[in-house]
Design a protein around this motif. Structure first.
Motif, mmCIF file in Angstrom:
data_model
loop_
_atom_site.group_PDB
_atom_site.id
_atom_site.type_symbol
_atom_site.label_atom_id
_atom_site.label_comp_id
_atom_site.label_asym_id
_atom_site.label_seq_id
_atom_site.Cartn_x
_atom_site.Cartn_y
_atom_site.Cartn_z
ATOM 1 N N SER A 73 -15.260 38.078 -5.934
ATOM 2 C CA SER A 73 -16.699 37.803 -5.366
ATOM 3 C C SER A 73 -16.958 36.375 -4.542
ATOM 4 O O SER A 73 -16.385 35.715 -5.103
ATOM 5 C CB SER A 73 -17.821 38.391 -6.007
ATOM 6 O OG SER A 73 -18.027 37.638 -7.231
ATOM 7 N N GLN A 86 -19.259 43.844 -4.147
ATOM 8 C CA GLN A 86 -20.836 43.643 -3.638
ATOM 9 C C GLN A 86 -21.732 43.959 -5.021
ATOM 10 O O GLN A 86 -22.787 43.455 -4.970
ATOM 11 C CB GLN A 86 -21.194 44.713 -2.527
ATOM 12 C CG GLN A 86 -20.588 44.305 -1.211
ATOM 13 C CD GLN A 86 -20.960 45.243 -0.337
ATOM 14 O OE1 GLN A 86 -20.757 46.452 -0.337
ATOM 15 N NE2 GLN A 86 -21.507 44.833 1.078
ATOM 16 N N LYS A 91 -12.259 47.904 -6.102
ATOM 17 C CA LYS A 91 -12.009 48.224 -4.628
ATOM 18 C C LYS A 91 -13.011 47.191 -3.829
ATOM 19 O O LYS A 91 -13.570 46.461 -4.506
ATOM 20 C CB LYS A 91 -12.856 49.735 -4.488
ATOM 21 C CG LYS A 91 -11.896 50.768 -5.120
ATOM 22 C CD LYS A 91 -12.717 52.177 -4.910
ATOM 23 C CE LYS A 91 -11.851 53.166 -5.579
ATOM 24 N NZ LYS A 91 -12.545 54.694 -5.499
ATOM 25 N N TYR A 92 -12.758 47.512 -2.474
ATOM 26 C CA TYR A 92 -13.724 46.452 -1.852
ATOM 27 C C TYR A 92 -15.159 46.235 -1.967
ATOM 28 O O TYR A 92 -15.836 45.195 -2.312
ATOM 29 C CB TYR A 92 -13.466 46.674 -0.333
ATOM 30 C CG TYR A 92 -14.359 45.877 0.743
ATOM 31 C CD1 TYR A 92 -13.779 44.564 1.255
ATOM 32 C CD2 TYR A 92 -15.294 46.103 1.460
ATOM 33 C CE1 TYR A 92 -14.467 43.797 2.169
ATOM 34 C CE2 TYR A 92 -16.220 45.574 2.218
ATOM 35 C CZ TYR A 92 -15.681 44.416 2.577
ATOM 36 O OH TYR A 92 -16.372 43.741 3.420
ATOM 37 N N HIS A 93 -15.894 47.428 -2.076
ATOM 38 C CA HIS A 93 -17.186 47.328 -2.224
ATOM 39 C C HIS A 93 -17.623 47.114 -3.833
ATOM 40 O O HIS A 93 -18.869 46.745 -3.798
ATOM 41 C CB HIS A 93 -17.979 48.674 -1.806
ATOM 42 C CG HIS A 93 -17.885 48.918 -0.295
ATOM 43 N ND1 HIS A 93 -18.831 48.264 0.258
ATOM 44 C CD2 HIS A 93 -17.144 49.651 0.396
ATOM 45 C CE1 HIS A 93 -18.295 48.552 1.815
ATOM 46 N NE2 HIS A 93 -17.589 49.455 1.812
ATOM 47 N N ARG A 121 -8.302 37.964 -6.330
ATOM 48 C CA ARG A 121 -9.462 38.472 -5.341
ATOM 49 C C ARG A 121 -10.846 38.274 -6.208
ATOM 50 O O ARG A 121 -10.895 38.667 -7.316
ATOM 51 C CB ARG A 121 -9.450 40.037 -5.237
ATOM 52 C CG ARG A 121 -8.116 40.021 -4.476
ATOM 53 C CD ARG A 121 -8.164 41.510 -3.706
ATOM 54 N NE ARG A 121 -8.056 42.599 -4.879
ATOM 55 C CZ ARG A 121 -9.047 43.808 -4.661
ATOM 56 N NH1 ARG A 121 -9.527 44.024 -3.387
ATOM 57 N NH2 ARG A 121 -8.886 44.415 -5.637
#
Length: 262
Positions: A168, A212, A207-209, A166
């Motif tokens: 960015s 960002q 985590k997902y955020h 995974r």
């Protein structure tokens, strides 16, 4: 017949992996067993599981050294109704001792992150977040030659045998030279990786955020917890083998990541 005891090995492990360097929430060190027992050899694993215990019994060994402590927080009951209870019963019944080298091994410069950096070919390495002189979390270093982002990420996949990463959002041709990494869960060290001007930060359990947070300043990559920590087994087994060369120090063949990719 050797007079070596489990206590002799524990003292060596303490002097090599320094439990005093563990984080205050951790539970590294000698966790279970009778130190005066004659030592017969070690099985090394990342996690303690029933399969690892069965393998230790089958091999005739009587010490298991793991990276993750199997007793981490308070245990109120030890019965055969829980997996932890059943493991403890089996360990005691078979006179097997257990030792863990966890965040103390994370915090050594040649530890979990250090060996990952070495295998990825990083040079001029320093500690990412230094707690005290030459002790701390993560590593930052430089590749011998720049690589494109996706070429480097492919190298990570091949090294860790991770089927998927995974990351960015990024330009696959972005130039990567300076790399920060932390084996295992390292989201908290992202600001350190940014401050170190890394082109890419490699860790796990994001985590997902979290993806960002860099805001394009670096590429963030999650290669899996087990996958980024797996080389801790090599460090532990090599150290024991060199010190106690007359005894087996085997890496478990039955313990794999507890996460399955399908």
């Amino acid at each position: 017949m050797s007079n070596t005891t489990v206590n002799d090995v524990v003292r060596f492990l303490d002097s090599t992996f320094h439990p005093e360097y563990q984080e205050n929430y951790d539970n590294a060190g000698f966790l279970l067993g009778e130190g005066s027992t004659p030592y017969r050899g070690t099985l090394v694993a990342l996690d303690l599981t029933p399969e690892v215990i069965d393998e230790c019994i089958a091999r005739g060994l009587n010490l298991i050294v793991t990276h993750h402590p199997f007793i981490f927080s308070g245990v109120k009951r030890l019965t055969d109704r829980t997996e932890t209870g059943r493991m403890v019963i089996s360990l005691v019944r078979n006179a097997i001792a257990v030792y863990a080298a966890h965040t103390n091994l994370d915090n050594l410069p040649w530890g979990v992150s250090g060996i990952l950096a070495e295998k990825l070919g990083l040079q001029r390495c320093t500690i990412l977040r230094e707690n005290e002189a030459n002790i701390g979390s993560g590593i930052v270093g430089e590749l011998p030659e720049p690589m494109t982002a996706d070429a480097f990420l492919l190298k990570v996949k091949e090294l860790t045998h991770q089927p998927t990463l995974r990351t960015s959002l990024h330009d696959p041709d972005r130039c990567i030279r300076r790399v920060a990494l932390c084996g295992g869960a390292g989201a908290e060290f992202l600001p350190d990786a940014i401050a170190a001007k890394a082109d890419l930060y490699l860790t796990a359990d994001l985590k997902y955020h979290d993806f960002q947070r860099p805001e394009g300043r670096l590429i963030l990559a999650d290669a899996g917890h087990y996958e980024t920590e797996q080389f801790a087994k090599e460090i532990i087994s090599r150290a024991i083998s060199e010190k106690f060369s007359n005894f087996a120090a085997c890496i478990s063949e039955r313990q794999h990541s507890i996460v399955q990719y399908i």
